[in-house]
Design a protein around this motif. Structure first.
Motif, PDB file in Angstrom:
ATOM      1  N   ASP A   1      36.558  41.327 -10.459  1.00  0.00           N
ATOM      2  CA  ASP A   1      35.858  40.410  -9.664  1.00  0.00           C
ATOM      3  C   ASP A   1      34.568  40.089 -10.277  1.00  0.00           C
ATOM      4  O   ASP A   1      33.480  39.392  -9.579  1.00  0.00           O
ATOM      5  CB  ASP A   1      35.363  41.150  -8.522  1.00  0.00           C
ATOM      6  CG  ASP A   1      36.641  41.463  -7.532  1.00  0.00           C
ATOM      7  OD1 ASP A   1      37.628  40.795  -7.526  1.00  0.00           O
ATOM      8  OD2 ASP A   1      36.664  42.339  -6.840  1.00  0.00           O
TER       9      ASP A   1
ATOM     10  N   LYS B   1      32.319  38.051 -13.669  1.00  0.00           N
ATOM     11  CA  LYS B   1      32.427  36.851 -14.679  1.00  0.00           C
ATOM     12  C   LYS B   1      32.371  37.530 -16.079  1.00  0.00           C
ATOM     13  O   LYS B   1      31.939  38.636 -16.207  1.00  0.00           O
ATOM     14  CB  LYS B   1      31.102  35.825 -14.332  1.00  0.00           C
ATOM     15  CG  LYS B   1      31.090  35.152 -13.047  1.00  0.00           C
ATOM     16  CD  LYS B   1      29.943  34.450 -12.962  1.00  0.00           C
ATOM     17  CE  LYS B   1      29.723  33.756 -11.674  1.00  0.00           C
ATOM     18  NZ  LYS B   1      28.507  33.048 -11.493  1.00  0.00           N
ATOM     19  N   LYS B   2      33.144  36.679 -16.969  1.00  0.00           N
ATOM     20  CA  LYS B   2      33.232  37.297 -18.237  1.00  0.00           C
ATOM     21  C   LYS B   2      32.824  36.207 -19.229  1.00  0.00           C
ATOM     22  O   LYS B   2      33.534  36.008 -20.374  1.00  0.00           O
ATOM     23  CB  LYS B   2      34.844  37.529 -18.681  1.00  0.00           C
ATOM     24  CG  LYS B   2      35.138  38.816 -17.563  1.00  0.00           C
ATOM     25  CD  LYS B   2      36.590  39.118 -17.704  1.00  0.00           C
ATOM     26  CE  LYS B   2      36.887  40.297 -16.519  1.00  0.00           C
ATOM     27  NZ  LYS B   2      36.683  39.655 -15.248  1.00  0.00           N
ATOM     28  N   ASN B   3      31.580  35.518 -18.962  1.00  0.00           N
ATOM     29  CA  ASN B   3      31.193  34.789 -19.831  1.00  0.00           C
ATOM     30  C   ASN B   3      30.412  35.014 -21.053  1.00  0.00           C
ATOM     31  O   ASN B   3      30.180  34.333 -22.016  1.00  0.00           O
ATOM     32  CB  ASN B   3      30.287  33.338 -19.216  1.00  0.00           C
ATOM     33  CG  ASN B   3      31.471  32.899 -18.172  1.00  0.00           C
ATOM     34  OD1 ASN B   3      32.759  32.452 -18.603  1.00  0.00           O
ATOM     35  ND2 ASN B   3      30.859  32.519 -17.142  1.00  0.00           N
TER      36      ASN B   3
ATOM     37  N   GLN C   1      27.576  39.723 -18.246  1.00  0.00           N
ATOM     38  CA  GLN C   1      28.191  39.597 -17.204  1.00  0.00           C
ATOM     39  C   GLN C   1      29.408  40.442 -16.911  1.00  0.00           C
ATOM     40  O   GLN C   1      29.645  41.025 -15.676  1.00  0.00           O
ATOM     41  CB  GLN C   1      28.622  38.226 -17.032  1.00  0.00           C
ATOM     42  CG  GLN C   1      27.696  36.943 -16.744  1.00  0.00           C
ATOM     43  CD  GLN C   1      27.977  35.610 -16.634  1.00  0.00           C
ATOM     44  OE1 GLN C   1      28.998  35.318 -17.096  1.00  0.00           O
ATOM     45  NE2 GLN C   1      27.427  34.840 -15.818  1.00  0.00           N
TER      46      GLN C   1
ATOM     47  N   GLN D   1      31.925  36.945  -9.350  1.00  0.00           N
ATOM     48  CA  GLN D   1      32.465  35.558  -9.321  1.00  0.00           C
ATOM     49  C   GLN D   1      32.308  34.977  -7.834  1.00  0.00           C
ATOM     50  O   GLN D   1      32.141  33.768  -7.840  1.00  0.00           O
ATOM     51  CB  GLN D   1      33.957  35.849  -9.550  1.00  0.00           C
ATOM     52  CG  GLN D   1      34.288  36.453 -10.893  1.00  0.00           C
ATOM     53  CD  GLN D   1      35.876  36.373 -11.418  1.00  0.00           C
ATOM     54  OE1 GLN D   1      36.621  36.233 -10.230  1.00  0.00           O
ATOM     55  NE2 GLN D   1      36.412  36.745 -12.370  1.00  0.00           N
ATOM     56  N   LYS D   2      32.240  35.757  -6.858  1.00  0.00           N
ATOM     57  CA  LYS D   2      32.102  35.224  -5.400  1.00  0.00           C
ATOM     58  C   LYS D   2      30.496  35.073  -5.234  1.00  0.00           C
ATOM     59  O   LYS D   2      29.790  36.022  -5.189  1.00  0.00           O
ATOM     60  CB  LYS D   2      32.858  35.978  -4.388  1.00  0.00           C
ATOM     61  CG  LYS D   2      34.228  35.936  -4.653  1.00  0.00           C
ATOM     62  CD  LYS D   2      35.024  36.956  -3.815  1.00  0.00           C
ATOM     63  CE  LYS D   2      36.654  36.981  -3.721  1.00  0.00           C
ATOM     64  NZ  LYS D   2      37.295  37.926  -3.060  1.00  0.00           N
TER      65      LYS D   2
END
Length: 280
Positions: free
Chosen positions: A101, A103-105, A109, A159-160
């Protein structure tokens, strides 16, 4: 054929949920593990078999904690893999709870779970180790909360957006409570009555608790409604594509591939034809 479809669904669910349920329960206990480990190490005396056995069990549990922390750090360090081919992240499929759940930038994160569990553990260690110095205790808690708020505001790792906003508001409410408790501790240390101030602080803490409970309930209801709406849209979309069976839709969503119904039908027809030819 129907049982084979159901088997596909349950096989996929078991492969994913098997470790994730265990991780979910274990990570939820990180704070308790840190708190009781701290108390046990500070106060235990190795003068009996029970005390030695307690320390031994404590070491085993903390080894498991260390393993989870290393795994979360490993996921954060390998965040670039999640933006590439799906085949490269099969090793982390059983650990979706630790990364799904978020982000993976960037490392910051992808490392949300690592930072959260670290903060959670340090928080409970502070409670167990610095209970004799409430001012220091509250100051450290405020510092941890402020760091988490800055982290959420700058990195936005979830993400949400709804989950991010909910978590941010919860952290702000917790910060207000800690500030009130710090003021209480200062008043006690200075031996000041300040009845009016104490009453106002009590009102603020009670109000924060009410807001927190109400907001959590509202969040649960909104998430449930949004989840039902998403399910309806997904099912409606697949039915428009010609997939009318709910089981087939579940297979596509969970397993990730469409059921090979036409192939099965052709194979069954060929088998019936060959059997009839043999009978002739």
């Amino acid at each position: 054929k129907k049982w084979r479809k159901v088997s596909l669904i349950f096989t996929r669910l078991l492969s994913v949920v098997r470790w994730n349920l265990l991780l979910m329960g274990f990570c939820a206990s990180f704070g308790d593990i840190a708190f009781y480990s701290c108390l046990d190490l500070l106060n235990s005396k190795l003068d009996s078999v029970v005390a030695v056995f307690s320390i031994f069990i404590l070491m085993l549990v903390n080894v498991a904690v260390f393993f989870i922390m290393v795994k979360t750090l490993q996921i954060a360090l390998n965040y670039k893999l999640f933006n590439q081919a799906q085949a490269q992240i099969k090793d982390y499929e059983s650990f979706e709870f630790l990364h799904a759940d978020f982000k993976k930038n960037s490392f910051l994160q992808a490392g949300y779970m690592f930072f959260y569990l670290t903060r959670y553990s340090i928080f409970n260690i502070i409670i167990g180790a610095v209970y004799k110095a409430p001012i220091v205790q509250c100051t450290l808690m405020i510092l941890l909360t402020v760091l988490m708020i800055i982290y959420l505001a700058t990195q936005r790792p979830l993400q949400k957006t709804f989950d991010l906003v909910f978590l941010f508001i919860c952290e702000v409410i917790i910060l207000v409570v800690y500030i009130c408790v710090l003021i209480f501790s200062i008043l006690d240390a200075c031996e000041l009555e300040s009845v009016d101030t104490r009453l106002r602080l009590q009102s603020v803490i009670i109000t924060c608790n009410i807001i927190f409970g109400f907001f959590a309930l509202a969040s649960f209801l909104i998430q449930s409604i949004l989840g039902l709406i998403r399910c309806y849209k997904v099912i409606k979309g697949y039915k428009e594509k010609g997939v009318n069976s709910l089981v087939d839709i579940l297979i596509i969503i969970i397993v990730g591939e469409a059921p090979d119904v036409e192939t099965e039908t052709v194979e069954e027809t060929d088998h019936d034809n060959s059997r009839s030819l043999r009978n002739e």
